[in-house]
Design a protein around this motif. Structure first.
Motif, PDB file in Angstrom:
ATOM      1  N   LEU A 171       0.831  -1.206   0.000  1.00  0.00           N
ATOM      2  CA  LEU A 171       0.000   0.000   0.000  1.00  0.00           C
ATOM      3  C   LEU A 171       0.867   1.260   0.000  1.00  0.00           C
ATOM      4  O   LEU A 171       0.599   2.199  -0.756  1.00  0.00           O
ATOM      5  N   LEU A 172       1.900   1.267   0.827  1.00  0.00           N
ATOM      6  CA  LEU A 172       2.802   2.424   0.859  1.00  0.00           C
ATOM      7  C   LEU A 172       3.450   2.642  -0.506  1.00  0.00           C
ATOM      8  O   LEU A 172       3.533   3.776  -0.987  1.00  0.00           O
ATOM      9  N   ALA A 173       3.898   1.573  -1.132  1.00  0.00           N
ATOM     10  CA  ALA A 173       4.530   1.685  -2.455  1.00  0.00           C
ATOM     11  C   ALA A 173       3.534   2.162  -3.509  1.00  0.00           C
ATOM     12  O   ALA A 173       3.838   3.047  -4.306  1.00  0.00           O
ATOM     13  N   ALA A 174       2.338   1.596  -3.498  1.00  0.00           N
ATOM     14  CA  ALA A 174       1.324   1.957  -4.488  1.00  0.00           C
ATOM     15  C   ALA A 174       0.917   3.422  -4.369  1.00  0.00           C
ATOM     16  O   ALA A 174       0.589   4.063  -5.370  1.00  0.00           O
ATOM     17  N   GLN A 175       0.949   3.938  -3.161  1.00  0.00           N
ATOM     18  CA  GLN A 175       0.543   5.315  -2.921  1.00  0.00           C
ATOM     19  C   GLN A 175       1.718   6.286  -2.981  1.00  0.00           C
ATOM     20  O   GLN A 175       1.570   7.465  -2.678  1.00  0.00           O
ATOM     21  N   GLY A 176       2.879   5.775  -3.375  1.00  0.00           N
ATOM     22  CA  GLY A 176       4.054   6.624  -3.540  1.00  0.00           C
ATOM     23  C   GLY A 176       4.714   7.050  -2.242  1.00  0.00           C
ATOM     24  O   GLY A 176       5.442   8.040  -2.214  1.00  0.00           O
ATOM     25  N   ASN A 177       4.483   6.310  -1.169  1.00  0.00           N
ATOM     26  CA  ASN A 177       4.997   6.688   0.150  1.00  0.00           C
ATOM     27  C   ASN A 177       6.038   5.739   0.730  1.00  0.00           C
ATOM     28  O   ASN A 177       6.494   5.949   1.852  1.00  0.00           O
ATOM     29  N   TYR A 178       6.412   4.719   0.003  1.00  0.00           N
ATOM     30  CA  TYR A 178       7.320   3.701   0.554  1.00  0.00           C
ATOM     31  C   TYR A 178       8.671   4.301   0.955  1.00  0.00           C
ATOM     32  O   TYR A 178       9.148   4.086   2.071  1.00  0.00           O
ATOM     33  N   GLU A 179       9.294   5.058   0.068  1.00  0.00           N
ATOM     34  CA  GLU A 179      10.609   5.635   0.365  1.00  0.00           C
ATOM     35  C   GLU A 179      10.520   6.630   1.521  1.00  0.00           C
ATOM     36  O   GLU A 179      11.385   6.677   2.387  1.00  0.00           O
ATOM     37  N   ALA A 180       9.455   7.423   1.544  1.00  0.00           N
ATOM     38  CA  ALA A 180       9.279   8.395   2.631  1.00  0.00           C
ATOM     39  C   ALA A 180       9.086   7.682   3.970  1.00  0.00           C
ATOM     40  O   ALA A 180       9.564   8.155   5.003  1.00  0.00           O
ATOM     41  N   ALA A 181       8.396   6.551   3.957  1.00  0.00           N
ATOM     42  CA  ALA A 181       8.190   5.785   5.190  1.00  0.00           C
ATOM     43  C   ALA A 181       9.509   5.219   5.709  1.00  0.00           C
ATOM     44  O   ALA A 181       9.707   5.128   6.928  1.00  0.00           O
ATOM     45  N   LEU A 182      10.396   4.856   4.813  1.00  0.00           N
ATOM     46  CA  LEU A 182      11.694   4.296   5.196  1.00  0.00           C
ATOM     47  C   LEU A 182      12.744   5.355   5.527  1.00  0.00           C
ATOM     48  O   LEU A 182      13.695   5.092   6.257  1.00  0.00           O
ATOM     49  N   ALA A 183      12.578   6.564   5.010  1.00  0.00           N
ATOM     50  CA  ALA A 183      13.591   7.620   5.111  1.00  0.00           C
ATOM     51  C   ALA A 183      14.098   7.874   6.536  1.00  0.00           C
ATOM     52  O   ALA A 183      15.301   7.994   6.735  1.00  0.00           O
ATOM     53  N   PRO A 184      13.227   7.935   7.537  1.00  0.00           N
ATOM     54  CA  PRO A 184      13.738   8.197   8.891  1.00  0.00           C
ATOM     55  C   PRO A 184      14.706   7.127   9.405  1.00  0.00           C
ATOM     56  O   PRO A 184      15.530   7.389  10.274  1.00  0.00           O
ATOM     57  N   TYR A 185      14.593   5.940   8.860  1.00  0.00           N
ATOM     58  CA  TYR A 185      15.437   4.830   9.324  1.00  0.00           C
ATOM     59  C   TYR A 185      16.734   4.720   8.512  1.00  0.00           C
ATOM     60  O   TYR A 185      17.633   3.977   8.879  1.00  0.00           O
ATOM     61  N   LEU A 186      16.799   5.447   7.415  1.00  0.00           N
ATOM     62  CA  LEU A 186      17.971   5.385   6.537  1.00  0.00           C
ATOM     63  C   LEU A 186      18.832   6.639   6.638  1.00  0.00           C
ATOM     64  O   LEU A 186      19.859   6.743   5.976  1.00  0.00           O
ATOM     65  N   ALA A 187      18.405   7.618   7.454  1.00  0.00           N
ATOM     66  CA  ALA A 187      19.122   8.888   7.567  1.00  0.00           C
ATOM     67  C   ALA A 187      20.396   8.733   8.372  1.00  0.00           C
ATOM     68  O   ALA A 187      20.569   7.909   9.199  1.00  0.00           O
TER      69      ALA A 187
END
Length: 187
Positions: A171-187
């Protein structure tokens, strides 16, 4: 509806599945066999104990953070389900529901959503009355064949073992939010 996602993760899914997932504003989960592995453990006091997956829970939290609400509709009644729902911030919980259509109708009234903007992740035939009405239909890998045959997406993970997280990530990927959801953990 969000435009087509650009992530490489999203590109691993069928475009028709992505379109249905992108339109989902409320994801409904069954409990036994979906949020749990369907095992029932009874203590001496007769209370059934449930085992939930932490990965699934974090997926639900991320999904909700990016605008897709979560709900639970389950045939069993358990204080453990209420506790887990509270921990995850799930506001809509229907327990002890043997005719899931009634709970679904109440849920639509409470949220003001149409059936087509809802998704459902189930595993057994008791889920079919709701599953066949929603816009995005999903089943866990170890679900009943009649349920799998009517779904847009069947997870690779089994119930209680990452299937919910798989759907939340989709769902996150389909709605274009997957990378944004992961970003806090990859910073």
């Amino acid at each position: 509806m969000t435009s087509a996602p650009a992530s490489s993760f999203a590109s691993t899914f069928d475009p028709a599945v992505l379109a249905k997932a992108a339109a989902t504003r409320l994801m409904i989960f069954d409990v036994d066999g979906v949020l749990t592995d369907a095992g029932l453990f009874y203590g001496e006091d007769g209370e059934s104990v449930k085992r939930f997956n932490a990965l699934d829970g974090h997926g639900i939290k991320m999904m909700q953070q990016f605008g897709t609400a979560a709900a639970i509709i389950t045939a069993r009644q358990s204080p453990f389900v209420l506790r887990r729902a509270k921990d995850l911030g799930i506001a809509h919980v229907f327990q002890g529901v043997h005719d899931k259509r009634q709970a679904f109708e109440q849920l639509l009234q409470q949220t003001g959503l149409q059936a087509g903007s809802c998704g459902y992740l189930g595993d057994d035939v008791i889920d079919l009355p709701v599953l066949t009405r929603v816009g995005f239909k999903a089943c866990v890998a170890n679900g009943h064949r009649e349920v799998k045959s009517r779904c847009d997406y069947v997870t690779t993970a089994t119930g209680g073992n990452g299937a919910v997280r798989e759907v939340c990530d989709l769902l996150l990927a389909a709605q274009g939010n997957y990378e944004a959801a992961l970003a806090p953990y990859l910073a």
